[in-house]
Design a protein around this motif. Structure first.
Motif, short mmCIF file in Angstrom:
data_model
loop_
_atom_site.label_atom_id
_atom_site.label_comp_id
_atom_site.label_asym_id
_atom_site.label_seq_id
_atom_site.Cartn_x
_atom_site.Cartn_y
_atom_site.Cartn_z
N THR A 1 8.17 -14.10 -9.57
CA THR A 1 9.29 -13.18 -9.73
C THR A 1 9.43 -12.76 -11.20
O THR A 1 9.57 -11.57 -11.50
N CYS A 2 9.36 -13.74 -12.10
CA CYS A 2 9.48 -13.44 -13.54
C CYS A 2 8.31 -12.56 -14.00
O CYS A 2 8.49 -11.63 -14.78
N TYR A 3 7.11 -12.88 -13.52
CA TYR A 3 5.92 -12.14 -13.93
C TYR A 3 6.03 -10.67 -13.50
O TYR A 3 5.83 -9.75 -14.30
N LEU A 4 6.38 -10.46 -12.23
CA LEU A 4 6.45 -9.08 -11.73
C LEU A 4 7.57 -8.31 -12.44
O LEU A 4 7.42 -7.12 -12.73
N ALA A 5 8.66 -9.00 -12.78
CA ALA A 5 9.74 -8.34 -13.52
C ALA A 5 9.26 -7.96 -14.92
O ALA A 5 9.51 -6.85 -15.40
N ALA A 6 8.52 -8.87 -15.57
CA ALA A 6 8.06 -8.61 -16.94
C ALA A 6 7.06 -7.47 -16.99
O ALA A 6 7.00 -6.71 -17.95
#
Lengths: 295, 180
Positions: free
Chosen positions: B127-132
């Motif tokens: 989730t964090c990766y795709l947001a970043a």
């Protein structure tokens, strides 16, 4: 034997069935697993591109815990190949590289831990083959997987860069285990070829090409047997996309201990097979029909 | 002067490691991802030997290393090439500006996740990766797998059992790295 068990992060989440089946099968074979208390991430392959020191300190912390909890010569068992490599690398360096050992121990002093290479690091496949052995495994097979064709898939980090228990270019260690289950070994040359690993997150086109190559070369097999959660995930979760435009058919993908569980006549649910992403009902029926035939 | 001391430069470690590379190309022929690289591993080693950091930064080849260790295994000079790939990633992520940082996102967020939770929390990490990355098409490409995992009960909020366990080790390593 009693092993200090290091499940690794994946086995608590997306690869929970690898954990379930490893515990189930080893217990069935009379082995004991004692999970390392307070274990933490080994760094996988994702930490090396950020920090050289953490690449060593993270796995060393777990080996230091295994030593503190189990004593010298403890055998640490890791089913995940990335965990296995990280633990093995730091274990070798702690013995052979004085500067690295000093650096590690400075880092570990933050938790009053110390480590100098006292334990042994083993992969699940190594333990199955060399500690338990084909003979003892064969004795437990009550549901021979006769007529089921399996492609043994080793992936990379289990034997590279350290080919401890098999040939790093042409691995064969799974074949005798598959034969002990009465399964047919699918002969192919890609058992040690990369699945793309974390490129599935960072460069999908490249990873999908690797998965496609593997699935196409495994055609003719009923299933692929894996010994690494990353390999398993890439092969099982991305089949549709990897085979887009290919005439190749989808394959069932299972962890090696899940296949062992089936051949031992154990409940497929206990081995977590219902949580795999790519096991066809046809494949499972063919495996299970044998149970009733035996019973 | 033949052995004049060079000023400290980011690639000096890589240059030393690669000094015995004889440009045979076994690495390039062995690499499963070479077809997707904008230059072969062999050429990358040459640029590194020559200290051409700018050229290396313009390439994305080393981001395609999947750590399969086939080149390391086969290198006739016995050079730790996979380790060099990781070192180049580290150098570029620090010295390589915006593109380098973007490519390094996954690894950096992975490490943040480990520092915070002790054990990697896969759902949170992705989730964090795709947001970043801020790319809707990338996020969308993972949706089918996310749904499959959710259906198997494999998507979950982060477990906090080991939260904070690694803080002292990370703090110590930071202190040591700042010193070197």
């Amino acid at each position: 034997m009693n092993y200090a068990y290091y499940p690794g992060c994946s086995l608590t989440a997306s690869a929970v069935e690898y954990d379930l089946s490893t515990r189930l099968v080893l217990e069935h074979l009379g082995e004991q697993l004692t999970e390392i208390e307070d274990w933490t991430c080994c760094g996988a392959s994702a930490v090396e591109p950020v920090s050289r020191l953490l690449t060593r300190a993270l796995p060393a912390r777990n080996l230091a815990l295994a030593l503190a909890q189990g004593g010298k010569d403890t055998q640490v068992l890791a089913p995940c190949s990335a965990c296995y490599l990280n633990l093995l690398r730091v274990n070798r360096e702690a013995v052979s590289d004085v500067a690295s050992r000093a650096e590690l121990n400075e880092a570990l002093s933050s938790e009053a831990l110390a480590y100098a290479g006292e334990v042994r690091v083993r992969h699940l496949l190594d333990v199955l083959l060399n500690d338990i052995g084909v003979e003892r495994i064969g004795e437990k097979v009550v549901n021979p997987l006769e007529g089921i064709r399996i492609a043994p898939y080793y992936g990379c980090q289990i034997l590279r860069p350290y080919p401890v228990f098999d040939d790093a270019e042409h691995p064969v260690s799974m074949e005798s285990l598959l034969q002990a289950m009465d399964a047919t070994v699918h002969e192919w040359g890609l058992g040690g070829r990369c699945c793309g690993a974390s490129l599935m997150a960072t460069n999908q086109a490249a990873a999908l090409a690797s998965v496609r190559g593997l699935l196409e070369a495994a055609q003719g097999a009923d299933a692929i047997a894996t010994v690494c959660p990353m390999c398993q995930m890439n092969l099982e979760a991305y089949q549709s996309r990897a085979l887009d435009g290919s005439s190749a058919r989808k394959l069932s993908i299972l962890y090696l201990p899940q296949l062992l569980a089936l051949s031992f006549g154990l409940e497929s649910k206990q081995a977590g097979i219902h949580r795999n992403l790519a096991v066809s009902s046809d494949f499972l029926t063919r495996c299970k029909q044998r149970v009733s035939a035996v019973a | 002067m033949l052995h004049e001391t060079r000023p400290a430069e980011p690639l000096s470690g890589v240059r030393d490691t690669l000094s015995a590379c004889m440009q045979c190309g076994t690495c390039s022929a062995s690499c499963p991802n070479a077809a997707f690289m904008d230059m072969t591993p062999r050429k990358l080693w040459r640029l590194a030997q020559l200290g051409m950091l700018d050229e290396i930064e313009r390439s994305e080849a080393f981001w395609l290393c999947s750590s399969c260790y086939t080149c390391t295994l086969r290198c006739p000079r016995g050079l730790p090439l996979t380790q060099v790939m990781a070192e180049i990633k580290r150098v570029v992520a620090v010295h390589g500006g915006r593109t380098g940082r973007r490519h390094g996102n996954f690894y950096r967020l992975f490490l943040n996740n480990v520092e915070k939770y002790g054990r990697v929390q896969e759902s949170t990490l992705m989730t964090c990766y795709l947001a970043a990355m801020g790319s809707p098409s990338l996020a969308l490409s993972f949706a089918p797998v996310g749904l499959k995992l959710a259906a198997k009960g494999k998507m979950h909020p982060p477990h906090s059992a080991m939260k904070g366990t690694l803080k002292p080790l990370f703090a110590k390593v930071r202190e040591m790295e700042a010193r070197s």
